[in-house]
Write an enzyme that holds these catalytic residues in place. Structure first.
Site, PDB file in Angstrom:
ATOM      1  N   ASP A 188      -0.399  -3.947   6.814  1.00 22.43           N
ATOM      2  CA  ASP A 188      -1.379  -3.090   7.671  1.00 22.43           C
ATOM      3  C   ASP A 188      -2.751  -3.630   7.753  1.00 22.43           C
ATOM      4  O   ASP A 188      -3.336  -2.744   8.413  1.00 22.43           O
ATOM      5  CB  ASP A 188      -0.914  -1.719   7.579  1.00 22.43           C
ATOM      6  CG  ASP A 188       0.529  -1.255   7.812  1.00 22.43           C
ATOM      7  OD1 ASP A 188       1.296  -2.083   8.198  1.00 22.43           O
ATOM      8  OD2 ASP A 188       0.657  -0.081   7.731  1.00 22.43           O
ATOM      9  N   HIS A 195       4.133  -4.517  10.946  1.00 20.06           N
ATOM     10  CA  HIS A 195       4.711  -3.819  12.241  1.00 20.06           C
ATOM     11  C   HIS A 195       4.767  -4.576  13.359  1.00 20.06           C
ATOM     12  O   HIS A 195       4.137  -5.853  13.528  1.00 20.06           O
ATOM     13  CB  HIS A 195       3.782  -2.466  12.782  1.00 20.06           C
ATOM     14  CG  HIS A 195       3.736  -1.429  11.535  1.00 20.06           C
ATOM     15  ND1 HIS A 195       4.540  -0.326  11.801  1.00 20.06           N
ATOM     16  CD2 HIS A 195       2.903  -1.249  10.594  1.00 20.06           C
ATOM     17  CE1 HIS A 195       4.370   0.311  10.783  1.00 20.06           C
ATOM     18  NE2 HIS A 195       3.384  -0.068   9.969  1.00 20.06           N
ATOM     19  N   HIS A 249      -7.697  -0.204   5.696  1.00 20.30           N
ATOM     20  CA  HIS A 249      -6.493   0.395   6.389  1.00 20.30           C
ATOM     21  C   HIS A 249      -6.326   1.557   5.291  1.00 20.30           C
ATOM     22  O   HIS A 249      -6.290   2.911   5.589  1.00 20.30           O
ATOM     23  CB  HIS A 249      -5.316  -0.364   6.448  1.00 20.30           C
ATOM     24  CG  HIS A 249      -3.991   0.439   6.880  1.00 20.30           C
ATOM     25  ND1 HIS A 249      -3.843   1.004   8.002  1.00 20.30           N
ATOM     26  CD2 HIS A 249      -2.947   0.709   6.167  1.00 20.30           C
ATOM     27  CE1 HIS A 249      -2.810   1.518   8.047  1.00 20.30           C
ATOM     28  NE2 HIS A 249      -2.227   1.441   6.956  1.00 20.30           N
ATOM     29  N   HIS A 280       0.836  -1.215  -0.109  1.00 23.29           N
ATOM     30  CA  HIS A 280      -0.001  -0.082  -0.007  1.00 23.29           C
ATOM     31  C   HIS A 280       0.985   1.315   0.096  1.00 23.29           C
ATOM     32  O   HIS A 280       2.236   1.289  -0.013  1.00 23.29           O
ATOM     33  CB  HIS A 280      -1.060   0.043   1.336  1.00 23.29           C
ATOM     34  CG  HIS A 280      -0.525   0.023   2.563  1.00 23.29           C
ATOM     35  ND1 HIS A 280       0.396  -0.946   2.880  1.00 23.29           N
ATOM     36  CD2 HIS A 280      -0.493   0.916   3.419  1.00 23.29           C
ATOM     37  CE1 HIS A 280       0.685  -0.440   4.247  1.00 23.29           C
ATOM     38  NE2 HIS A 280       0.098   0.473   4.446  1.00 23.29           N
ATOM     39  N   ASP A 340       5.739   4.653   5.198  1.00 22.12           N
ATOM     40  CA  ASP A 340       6.558   3.507   5.852  1.00 22.12           C
ATOM     41  C   ASP A 340       6.678   2.249   4.981  1.00 22.12           C
ATOM     42  O   ASP A 340       7.308   1.256   5.588  1.00 22.12           O
ATOM     43  CB  ASP A 340       6.116   3.498   7.147  1.00 22.12           C
ATOM     44  CG  ASP A 340       4.911   2.901   7.587  1.00 22.12           C
ATOM     45  OD1 ASP A 340       3.740   3.488   6.861  1.00 22.12           O
ATOM     46  OD2 ASP A 340       4.769   2.031   8.187  1.00 22.12           O
ATOM     47  N   HIS A 341       5.969   2.158   3.920  1.00 20.45           N
ATOM     48  CA  HIS A 341       6.011   0.979   3.246  1.00 20.45           C
ATOM     49  C   HIS A 341       6.715   1.147   2.057  1.00 20.45           C
ATOM     50  O   HIS A 341       7.036   0.328   1.180  1.00 20.45           O
ATOM     51  CB  HIS A 341       4.598   0.397   2.884  1.00 20.45           C
ATOM     52  CG  HIS A 341       4.041  -0.146   4.440  1.00 20.45           C
ATOM     53  ND1 HIS A 341       4.181  -1.431   4.851  1.00 20.45           N
ATOM     54  CD2 HIS A 341       3.619   0.855   5.373  1.00 20.45           C
ATOM     55  CE1 HIS A 341       3.657  -1.503   6.195  1.00 20.45           C
ATOM     56  NE2 HIS A 341       3.440  -0.060   6.576  1.00 20.45           N
ATOM     57  N   HIS A 344       1.280   4.055   1.857  1.00 22.39           N
ATOM     58  CA  HIS A 344       1.919   4.629   3.161  1.00 22.39           C
ATOM     59  C   HIS A 344       3.421   4.956   2.773  1.00 22.39           C
ATOM     60  O   HIS A 344       4.174   3.712   2.635  1.00 22.39           O
ATOM     61  CB  HIS A 344       1.685   4.200   4.149  1.00 22.39           C
ATOM     62  CG  HIS A 344       0.109   4.377   4.685  1.00 22.39           C
ATOM     63  ND1 HIS A 344      -0.273   3.898   5.661  1.00 22.39           N
ATOM     64  CD2 HIS A 344      -0.542   5.546   4.250  1.00 22.39           C
ATOM     65  CE1 HIS A 344      -1.920   4.105   5.960  1.00 22.39           C
ATOM     66  NE2 HIS A 344      -1.771   5.355   4.920  1.00 22.39           N
TER      67      HIS A 344
HETATM   68 FE    FE Z   1       2.617   0.888   8.240  1.00 26.03          FE
HETATM   69 ZN    ZN Z   2       0.078   1.603   6.435  1.00 28.91          ZN
END
Ligand code: FE
Ligand code: ZN
Length: 255
Positions: free
Chosen positions: A133, A171, A114, A56, A60-61, A58
């Site tokens: 996530d 995570h 999400h 996805h 942090d990915h 985001h």
């Molecule tokens: Fe994440």
């Molecule tokens: Zn995420």
């Protein structure tokens, strides 16, 4: 020959994952939170990155994608939803598409909620699912873009996978998820067993992932929102599972 999977920390609490096919030498990174730890893991193993499988949009990915692509010239697969801008993508994938990593096969499972573009990668032959996530151990992702019924439906898709599949999530949130879950289901023996196991792993500074999906189904309160015990604990007997799930998610948000 089965996939070789490596787990390592990235950023504050993200997991980095490498999936390696020793037959062909192909190696995929599942998401790319940041380049450094992924490069280190590759060098430790003597592997070269051939693919990045993004779940996805985001940051942090996807934060490490540009640097990794420049360094390895790897192929980047991402969700087909073009409304979310992920840069450096070679191939867009949608539900039921099969991605090849050397001779390994990853089936795309759309798991929105999400984010709207969120997908999971299921390596059926290797009994492994990368759910990022959507599903965490003893928890689930926050519902940022979708609705509670949508997220609940995604969790059901993951719950339908066989018990002997291993869950690899985005995570290291397991310990805090357990803290919350115990406020709802303090008498769930599977949850209590997982709590002990996780306390031990964290004391040894080891990751709590992977975990068997069969154990998650018994211990993860979010996967149990349609059972009679959880609804009763929330004083929601007879309510729709998606509503019970929504109530759980809102309590977790406030916890
Ligand atoms: Fe994440
Ligand atoms: Zn995420």
């Amino acid at each position: 020959m089965a996939a070789e999977i490596r787990v390592f920390p990235c950023l504050t609490d993200n997991f980095g994952y490498l999936v390696h096919d020793s037959e062909s030498g192909a190696t995929a990174s599942i998401d790319a939170p940041e380049a450094g730890p992924i490069i280190n893991a590759l060098e430790r193993e003597g592997w070269t990155l051939t693919d990045i499988l993004i779940t996805h949009h985001h940051g942090d990915h996807v934060g490490g994608v540009a640097e990794l692509k420049q360094r390895y010239g790897c192929r980047v697969m991402a969700p087909h939803d073009k409304t979310t801008r992920i840069a450096n993508v070679d191939q867009r994938v949608a539900n039921a598409d099969v991605v090849k990593v050397g001779n390994l096969l990853a089936r795309v499972l759309e798991t929105p909620g999400h984010t709207l573009d969120h997908i999971s990668y299921v390596f059926d032959n290797d009994k492994a699912v990368f759910a990022a996530d959507t599903l965490f151990s003893i928890g689930c992702g926050r519902v940022f873009e979708g609705t509670y019924p949508m997220m609940w439906d995604s969790l059901l898709k993951l719950r339908a996978l066989p018990d002997d599949f291993r869950l690899y999530c985005g995570h290291e949130y397991t310990a805090s998820n357990i803290k919350f879950a115990l406020t709802v289901e303090s008498d769930n023996p599977a949850l209590k067993a997982r709590a002990e196991e996780v306390a031990q792993l964290r004391a040894e500074n080891k990751p709590t992932i992977p975990v068997l999906l069969g154990e998650e189904k018994k211990a993860n309160v979010f996967l149990r929102a349609d059972g009679p015990t959880v609804a009763a604990k929330l004083h929601m007997k007879g309510a729709k599972p998606a509503d019970v799930f929504g109530e759980l998610r809102e309590r977790k948000n406030k916890s």
